[in-house]
Design an enzyme around this catalytic site. Structure first.
Site, mmCIF file in Angstrom:
data_model
loop_
_atom_site.group_PDB
_atom_site.id
_atom_site.type_symbol
_atom_site.label_atom_id
_atom_site.label_comp_id
_atom_site.label_asym_id
_atom_site.label_seq_id
_atom_site.Cartn_x
_atom_site.Cartn_y
_atom_site.Cartn_z
ATOM 1 N N SER A 1 1.010 -1.241 0.032
ATOM 2 C CA SER A 1 -0.005 -0.073 0.029
ATOM 3 C C SER A 1 0.743 1.392 -0.068
ATOM 4 O O SER A 1 0.212 2.546 -0.291
ATOM 5 C CB SER A 1 -0.929 -0.059 1.249
ATOM 6 O OG SER A 1 -1.685 -0.854 1.109
ATOM 7 N N GLY B 1 -4.401 -1.859 -0.792
ATOM 8 C CA GLY B 1 -3.404 -1.611 -2.010
ATOM 9 C C GLY B 1 -3.489 -0.004 -2.143
ATOM 10 O O GLY B 1 -4.144 0.795 -1.318
ATOM 11 N N GLY C 1 -2.711 3.748 -4.294
ATOM 12 C CA GLY C 1 -3.526 4.339 -5.342
ATOM 13 C C GLY C 1 -4.964 5.031 -5.103
ATOM 14 O O GLY C 1 -5.354 4.894 -4.006
ATOM 15 N N CYS D 1 -9.324 -1.816 3.931
ATOM 16 C CA CYS D 1 -8.580 -0.613 3.277
ATOM 17 C C CYS D 1 -9.035 -0.513 1.757
ATOM 18 O O CYS D 1 -10.131 0.164 1.524
ATOM 19 C CB CYS D 1 -7.189 -0.985 3.365
ATOM 20 S SG CYS D 1 -6.288 0.738 3.439
ATOM 21 N N HIS E 1 -6.664 -1.948 9.365
ATOM 22 C CA HIS E 1 -5.799 -3.292 9.162
ATOM 23 C C HIS E 1 -6.006 -4.199 10.441
ATOM 24 O O HIS E 1 -5.386 -4.134 11.263
ATOM 25 C CB HIS E 1 -4.579 -3.041 8.875
ATOM 26 C CG HIS E 1 -4.148 -2.428 7.439
ATOM 27 N ND1 HIS E 1 -3.860 -3.107 6.258
ATOM 28 C CD2 HIS E 1 -4.137 -1.026 6.959
ATOM 29 C CE1 HIS E 1 -3.865 -2.233 5.343
ATOM 30 N NE2 HIS E 1 -3.906 -1.142 5.858
ATOM 31 N N GLU F 1 -5.258 -7.194 10.532
ATOM 32 C CA GLU F 1 -4.171 -8.309 10.207
ATOM 33 C C GLU F 1 -2.951 -7.406 10.752
ATOM 34 O O GLU F 1 -1.926 -8.375 10.604
ATOM 35 C CB GLU F 1 -4.218 -8.717 8.712
ATOM 36 C CG GLU F 1 -3.375 -7.734 7.894
ATOM 37 C CD GLU F 1 -3.892 -6.572 7.734
ATOM 38 O OE1 GLU F 1 -3.037 -5.768 7.263
ATOM 39 O OE2 GLU F 1 -4.910 -6.332 7.986
#
Length: 380
Positions: free
Chosen positions: A55, A236, A238, A264, A354, A356
């Site tokens: 990311s 990810g 962008g 995300c 997040h 994780e």
């Protein structure tokens, strides 16, 4: 990006922001030049996970913690196969790493992977500058790349902006692969890789899920070719406004009513799939210890973040969408940014942060259990 590794520690370096602010320090990592979006991360630990998080592609990360590199670099903690940050900014790098798992210094790892960095600057002043003016383009220059400040500024202002950048396909796997369930296999999940972190399929595997990780270019047919019990859309880099293909695939999943979970970037994709807009945050949320409230339970979680865009959805009402009713499930308590969405008439939800997070905090790990519950309910 151009790099070399000769005598980095004593080599002068210059950081130039697109608004003309200049910081001078020493080269850290590779010597050369690099460009990206300047963002700051509040994590005091977990720098190895940050560096290898896809990311952060095309971003220059400023560490707000002054001491970085104390525990060196090991071969167990990376979230992907390489460092993704475009550049790295630290104040006081460790001279000698000290940890029983360390295999080499952070400086050596940055240099080996060609990541241009800078050390010895006032990162507090830089962070305050970005907080007041917002994330912006930046260049780091060292060695032969150093020129007159005005010439460097011109080069920074020519660099591409993050808004409008379509980057997920640049960091995603090009070939499908499988992460097997740990212990008894209970479910199969198709995970669309938009910049997935290694810990994400691991968290699912711990719960008896066999994860089929698919490229960002995967079609709806590719997703259902693995006969999934659930579908996952990853984090990810962008601008989500450019992610028309993943949005289309997610809409296909929603139409079929398969349990769906997004993290995300996946949260932003769900927002767009439901008809909400997205927008760029002034300086984003990055690092750890971000307070988020789960509005379905009232519980406040301490969470890890990495996002520069957010979903534009109403916080205090249920919205009608093409896939039934939807509501904001999680909200950041610092600034009321949407941190989660859920459908009320179909088994689908997402979060912007997040759960994780390998380096922690782990307050939100229950979300993987919530995904399992959706798949159990669908099977029943």
């Amino acid at each position: 990006m151009t790099t070399s590794t000769r005598g980095a520690a004593k080599t002068p370096a210059v950081l130039v922001l697109e608004d003309g602010r200049v910081f001078r320090g020493r080269a850290y990592g590779a010597v050369g030049e690099t460009f990206g979006e300047a963002v700051f991360s509040t994590g005091m630990t977990g720098y190895q996970e940050t560096l290898t998080d896809p990311s952060y592609h095309r971003q220059v990360v400023v560490m707000t913690a002054p001491h970085v590199g104390n525990t060196g670099v090991n071969d167990e903690d990376p979230e992907s196969k390489r460092i993704w940050v475009s550049g790295y900014v630290v104040r006081d790098p460790a001279r000698v790493p000290s940890n029983w798992r360390s295999r080499r210094s952070l400086d050596e790892e940055l240099a080996a992977q060609g990541v241009v960095g800078i050390s010895g600057i006032d990162t507090r002043a830089l962070t305050r500058h970005l907080r007041e003016r917002g994330a912006m383009r930046v260049g780091i220059f060292s060695g032969d790349a150093v020129q007159d400040d005005s010439a460097l500024l011109a080069r920074v202002q020519e660099a591409p902006q993050m808004k409008g950048a379509n980057l997920s396909a640049e960091v995603a796997t090009t070939e499908p692969y499988v992460v097997p369930a740990i212990g008894e296999k209970k479910f199969t999940v198709a995970a669309v890789d938009l910049g997935i972190k290694g810990m994400t399929p691991h968290r699912m595997a711990e719960r008896g899920i066999e994860v089929h990780v698919l490229p960002a270019t995967a079609t709806v047919e590719d997703v259902y070719a693995v006969n999934p019990d659930g579908v996952f859309f990853s984090n990810g880099p962008g601008d989500p406004a450019t992610a028309d293909h993943p949005v289309s695939v997610m809409q296909g999943v929603l139409e079929r009513g398969t349990p769906l979970f997004g993290i995300c970037f996946g949260n932003q994709i769900l927002g767009r799939a439901l008809g909400f807009g997205t927008y760029k945050l002034k300086y984003g949320h990055r690092g750890i210890n971000q307070p988020v409230q789960d509005q379905t339970t009232g519980k406040v979680e301490v969470t890890a973040h990495n996002h520069g865009f957010a979903v534009d959805a109403p916080l205090d009402q249920v919205s009608e969408t093409p896939f039934g009713r939807a509501e904001v499930s999680h909200v950041c308590l610092n600034d009321n940014v949407v941190e989660g969405l859920q459908l009320l008439d179909r088994p689908a939800f997402s979060v912007q942060y997040h759960p994780e997070a390998a380096a922690g905090p782990h307050d939100a790990a229950y979300l993987f259990d919530r995904f399992v519950s959706l798949m159990e309910g669908q099977r029943a």
